[in-house]
Design an enzyme around this catalytic site. Structure first.
Site, PDB file in Angstrom:
ATOM      1  N   GLY A   1       4.644   2.168  -9.074  1.00 39.10           N
ATOM      2  CA  GLY A   1       4.887   3.566  -9.199  1.00 39.10           C
ATOM      3  C   GLY A   1       4.449   4.293 -10.478  1.00 39.10           C
ATOM      4  O   GLY A   1       4.640   5.485 -10.833  1.00 39.10           O
TER       5      GLY A   1
ATOM      6  N   TYR B   1       3.689   0.224  -3.722  1.00 40.13           N
ATOM      7  CA  TYR B   1       3.362  -0.644  -2.510  1.00 40.13           C
ATOM      8  C   TYR B   1       4.099  -1.776  -2.421  1.00 40.13           C
ATOM      9  O   TYR B   1       4.571  -2.298  -1.253  1.00 40.13           O
ATOM     10  CB  TYR B   1       2.059  -0.953  -2.360  1.00 40.13           C
ATOM     11  CG  TYR B   1       1.438  -1.569  -0.994  1.00 40.13           C
ATOM     12  CD1 TYR B   1       1.125  -0.866   0.112  1.00 40.13           C
ATOM     13  CD2 TYR B   1       1.208  -2.892  -1.168  1.00 40.13           C
ATOM     14  CE1 TYR B   1       1.063  -1.485   1.185  1.00 40.13           C
ATOM     15  CE2 TYR B   1       0.816  -3.581  -0.047  1.00 40.13           C
ATOM     16  CZ  TYR B   1       0.735  -2.746   1.051  1.00 40.13           C
ATOM     17  OH  TYR B   1       0.318  -3.292   2.361  1.00 40.13           O
TER      18      TYR B   1
ATOM     19  N   TYR C   1       0.495   6.662  -4.142  1.00 45.23           N
ATOM     20  CA  TYR C   1       1.230   5.488  -4.594  1.00 45.23           C
ATOM     21  C   TYR C   1       0.283   4.699  -5.150  1.00 45.23           C
ATOM     22  O   TYR C   1      -0.930   4.744  -5.267  1.00 45.23           O
ATOM     23  CB  TYR C   1       1.700   5.006  -3.134  1.00 45.23           C
ATOM     24  CG  TYR C   1       0.773   4.327  -2.336  1.00 45.23           C
ATOM     25  CD1 TYR C   1       0.631   2.946  -2.492  1.00 45.23           C
ATOM     26  CD2 TYR C   1       0.257   4.998  -1.274  1.00 45.23           C
ATOM     27  CE1 TYR C   1      -0.521   2.265  -1.688  1.00 45.23           C
ATOM     28  CE2 TYR C   1      -0.731   4.476  -0.593  1.00 45.23           C
ATOM     29  CZ  TYR C   1      -1.052   3.115  -0.694  1.00 45.23           C
ATOM     30  OH  TYR C   1      -1.971   2.422   0.006  1.00 45.23           O
ATOM     31  N   CYS C   2       1.062   3.564  -6.060  1.00 44.95           N
ATOM     32  CA  CYS C   2       0.238   2.507  -6.456  1.00 44.95           C
ATOM     33  C   CYS C   2       0.863   1.247  -6.244  1.00 44.95           C
ATOM     34  O   CYS C   2       1.481   1.179  -5.395  1.00 44.95           O
ATOM     35  CB  CYS C   2      -0.031   2.770  -8.014  1.00 44.95           C
ATOM     36  SG  CYS C   2       1.594   3.023  -8.997  1.00 44.95           S
ATOM     37  N   ALA C   3       0.883   0.027  -7.326  1.00 42.72           N
ATOM     38  CA  ALA C   3       1.507  -0.823  -6.974  1.00 42.72           C
ATOM     39  C   ALA C   3       3.125  -0.813  -7.190  1.00 42.72           C
ATOM     40  O   ALA C   3       3.858  -1.214  -6.310  1.00 42.72           O
ATOM     41  CB  ALA C   3       1.089  -2.297  -8.020  1.00 42.72           C
TER      42      ALA C   3
END
Length: 284
Positions: free
Chosen positions: A77, A102, A73-75
């Site tokens: 996607g 996130y 995951y990142c901020a």
């Protein structure tokens, strides 16, 4: 390989699917990979997530077990999709991208740098010492609940604090039982005198928890939510400490404690559901 990397399809899950997926897994069965930058990670991350910023991913593949599913995951996607495709292109065949990132995550979170708090366990030289230190952190949290009990007037909130304090006794009992199994020692008084820490479970001080979460101690829901946040922080600390330790036996103990914390967190979630839904019941 470059074309394969960006054309390889990867599985995606939204945050609700991810929470359901993780609830059925021990922390040793899946790698959670955060590919954001360190500052983003410090401000909040999924408990147990390993930080590998996207620019460093290809140089960090030897740190990522290809035999386990990898949840990325990142901020929002975008970076995680690139990371997931990179992993798939490198031969990882169990890669999941968390769509929405996130910012869409509404589950429990942990805070702080990846190395924060691991010194509590990293310098300990035995499973015995790790269990004693974990026991001490649990006692710190129980003491916090008892002190909060004295400061509130609402009887419903008092009952919640009493229940949380009793739950910590059960956590301590389990840690001491494991200590006895490993060492053959069953003198609890001597055991309790060996390690003292000013920190609560999760490695933060009372003031740090209050500043971070600002709970309303007149609200039973806020009280349970605070307890869940502390358990999430503890889960994160134990998993990160397991990664950092160089001793295989110590790593196994930390992973075992982390699995216990994950169960505790899920049970507190059930308690919150009961409270919100108007039901009654206890957890352990």
């Amino acid at each position: 390989m470059r074309w394969k990397q960006f054309l390889t399809p990867v599985q995606s899950m939204d945050v609700d699917e991810v929470r359901a997926y993780l609830s059925g897994k021990t922390m040793q069965e899946v790698t959670i990979l955060d590919v954001r930058q360190p500052g983003e990670y410090e401000e909040g991350h999924i408990p147990g997530a390993r930080l590998v910023p996207l620019p460093a991913l290809t140089d960090s593949l030897d740190e990522i077990d290809p035999s386990r599913p990898v949840l990325v995951y990142c901020a929002i996607g975008g970076r995680s999709r690139v990371a997931a495709q990179t992993l798939a292109g490198k031969g990882y065949d169990q890669v999941i991208n968390m769509s929405g990132g996130y910012k869409a995550w509404n589950g429990q979170a942990a805070y702080g740098a990846e190395e924060a708090g691991v010194d509590i366990f990293s310098e300990l030289d035995s499973a015995e010492a790790i269990l004693a230190s974990a026991y001490s952190l649990e006692e710190g949290l129980r003491d916090f609940y008892l002190r909060m009990l004295e400061r509130v007037g609402d009887e419903k909130v008092k009952n919640v604090f009493r229940l949380l304090a009793d739950i910590e006794i059960k956590h301590k009992d389990r840690l001491f039982a494991e200590y006895t199994r490993i060492t053959g020692k069953d003198d609890r008084g001597d055991f309790e005198c060996r390690f003292v820490t000013p920190l609560m479970e999760g490695g933060m001080t009372t003031e740090e928890y209050m500043d971070r979460f600002k709970p309303d101690f007149g609200s039973p829901v806020d009280v349970i939510s605070l307890a869940m946040s502390i358990e999430a922080q503890a889960l994160d600390l134990y998993i990160r400490s397991a990664v950092w330790t160089q001793n295989a036996e110590n790593r196994a103990i930390l992973e075992q404690i982390a699995s216990e914390e994950k169960t505790h967190l899920e049970r507190l979630g059930q308690l919150l559901d009961e409270l919100v839904g108007g039901g009654s019941g206890a957890t352990n």
